[in-house]
Design a protein around this motif. Structure first.
Motif, PDB file in Angstrom:
ATOM      1  N   SER A  19       0.839  -1.202   0.000  1.00  0.00           N
ATOM      2  CA  SER A  19       0.000   0.000   0.000  1.00  0.00           C
ATOM      3  C   SER A  19       0.875   1.253   0.000  1.00  0.00           C
ATOM      4  O   SER A  19       0.543   2.243  -0.661  1.00  0.00           O
ATOM      5  CB  SER A  19      -0.981   0.000   1.162  1.00  0.00           C
ATOM      6  N   LEU A  20       2.014   1.212   0.686  1.00  0.00           N
ATOM      7  CA  LEU A  20       2.949   2.341   0.672  1.00  0.00           C
ATOM      8  C   LEU A  20       3.537   2.537  -0.721  1.00  0.00           C
ATOM      9  O   LEU A  20       3.558   3.654  -1.249  1.00  0.00           O
ATOM     10  CB  LEU A  20       4.063   2.117   1.693  1.00  0.00           C
ATOM     11  N   ILE A  21       3.992   1.467  -1.343  1.00  0.00           N
ATOM     12  CA  ILE A  21       4.609   1.563  -2.670  1.00  0.00           C
ATOM     13  C   ILE A  21       3.593   2.042  -3.708  1.00  0.00           C
ATOM     14  O   ILE A  21       3.865   2.983  -4.466  1.00  0.00           O
ATOM     15  CB  ILE A  21       5.218   0.203  -3.076  1.00  0.00           C
ATOM     16  N   LEU A  22       2.430   1.406  -3.738  1.00  0.00           N
ATOM     17  CA  LEU A  22       1.421   1.778  -4.735  1.00  0.00           C
ATOM     18  C   LEU A  22       0.878   3.180  -4.500  1.00  0.00           C
ATOM     19  O   LEU A  22       0.574   3.912  -5.447  1.00  0.00           O
ATOM     20  CB  LEU A  22       0.283   0.758  -4.742  1.00  0.00           C
ATOM     21  N   SER A  23       0.770   3.582  -3.242  1.00  0.00           N
ATOM     22  CA  SER A  23       0.319   4.929  -2.922  1.00  0.00           C
ATOM     23  C   SER A  23       1.305   5.971  -3.456  1.00  0.00           C
ATOM     24  O   SER A  23       0.901   6.948  -4.097  1.00  0.00           O
ATOM     25  CB  SER A  23       0.174   5.084  -1.415  1.00  0.00           C
ATOM     26  N   THR A  24       2.581   5.746  -3.202  1.00  0.00           N
ATOM     27  CA  THR A  24       3.600   6.695  -3.655  1.00  0.00           C
ATOM     28  C   THR A  24       3.615   6.792  -5.174  1.00  0.00           C
ATOM     29  O   THR A  24       3.636   7.890  -5.740  1.00  0.00           O
ATOM     30  CB  THR A  24       4.983   6.262  -3.125  1.00  0.00           C
ATOM     31  N   ILE A  25       3.569   5.655  -5.841  1.00  0.00           N
ATOM     32  CA  ILE A  25       3.591   5.653  -7.306  1.00  0.00           C
ATOM     33  C   ILE A  25       2.353   6.328  -7.876  1.00  0.00           C
ATOM     34  O   ILE A  25       2.452   7.166  -8.781  1.00  0.00           O
ATOM     35  CB  ILE A  25       3.722   4.209  -7.837  1.00  0.00           C
TER      36      ILE A  25
END
Length: 103
Positions: A19-25
């Motif tokens: 969720s952190l990675i996809l949110s940032t992207i």
């Protein structure tokens, strides 16, 4: 019982990380698309914000259920998650990884 706790902890870690990675992207891509006036930029930004809420809630939950963290640290992490969410998310991810490898 211990196996179940380890499995749940690993699922929380994977959900937090992705969720952190996809949110940032999605926030970065959505912002770029909005600047360039391309379609679907708003949708990507909205998706990124929803994913941000997921990792912020998971991060705060992990902080408050961790008995190793003192009360003042818990307040510090909560404040940091709310005001500096992406940076704090990455810092907590590295700490969460370390905690997972030690247990």
């Amino acid at each position: 019982n211990n196996y179940l706790l380890n499995t749940l902890s690993m699922i929380k870690f994977i959900l937090y990380k992705w969720s952190l990675i996809l949110s940032t992207i999605s926030i970065l891509a959505g912002a770029m698309m909005k600047i360039l006036h391309l379609n679907f930029g708003g949708i990507l930004l909205s998706m990124g914000m929803i994913l941000s809420v997921i990792y912020i809630v998971l991060g705060i939950y992990n902080v408050f259920t961790n008995p190793k963290i003192t009360k003042s640290e818990k307040i510090m992490w909560q404040t940091a998650f709310i005001f500096f969410n992406a940076l704090t998310g990455m810092l907590y991810l590295s700490r969460f990884k370390k905690d997972q490898s030690n247990s």
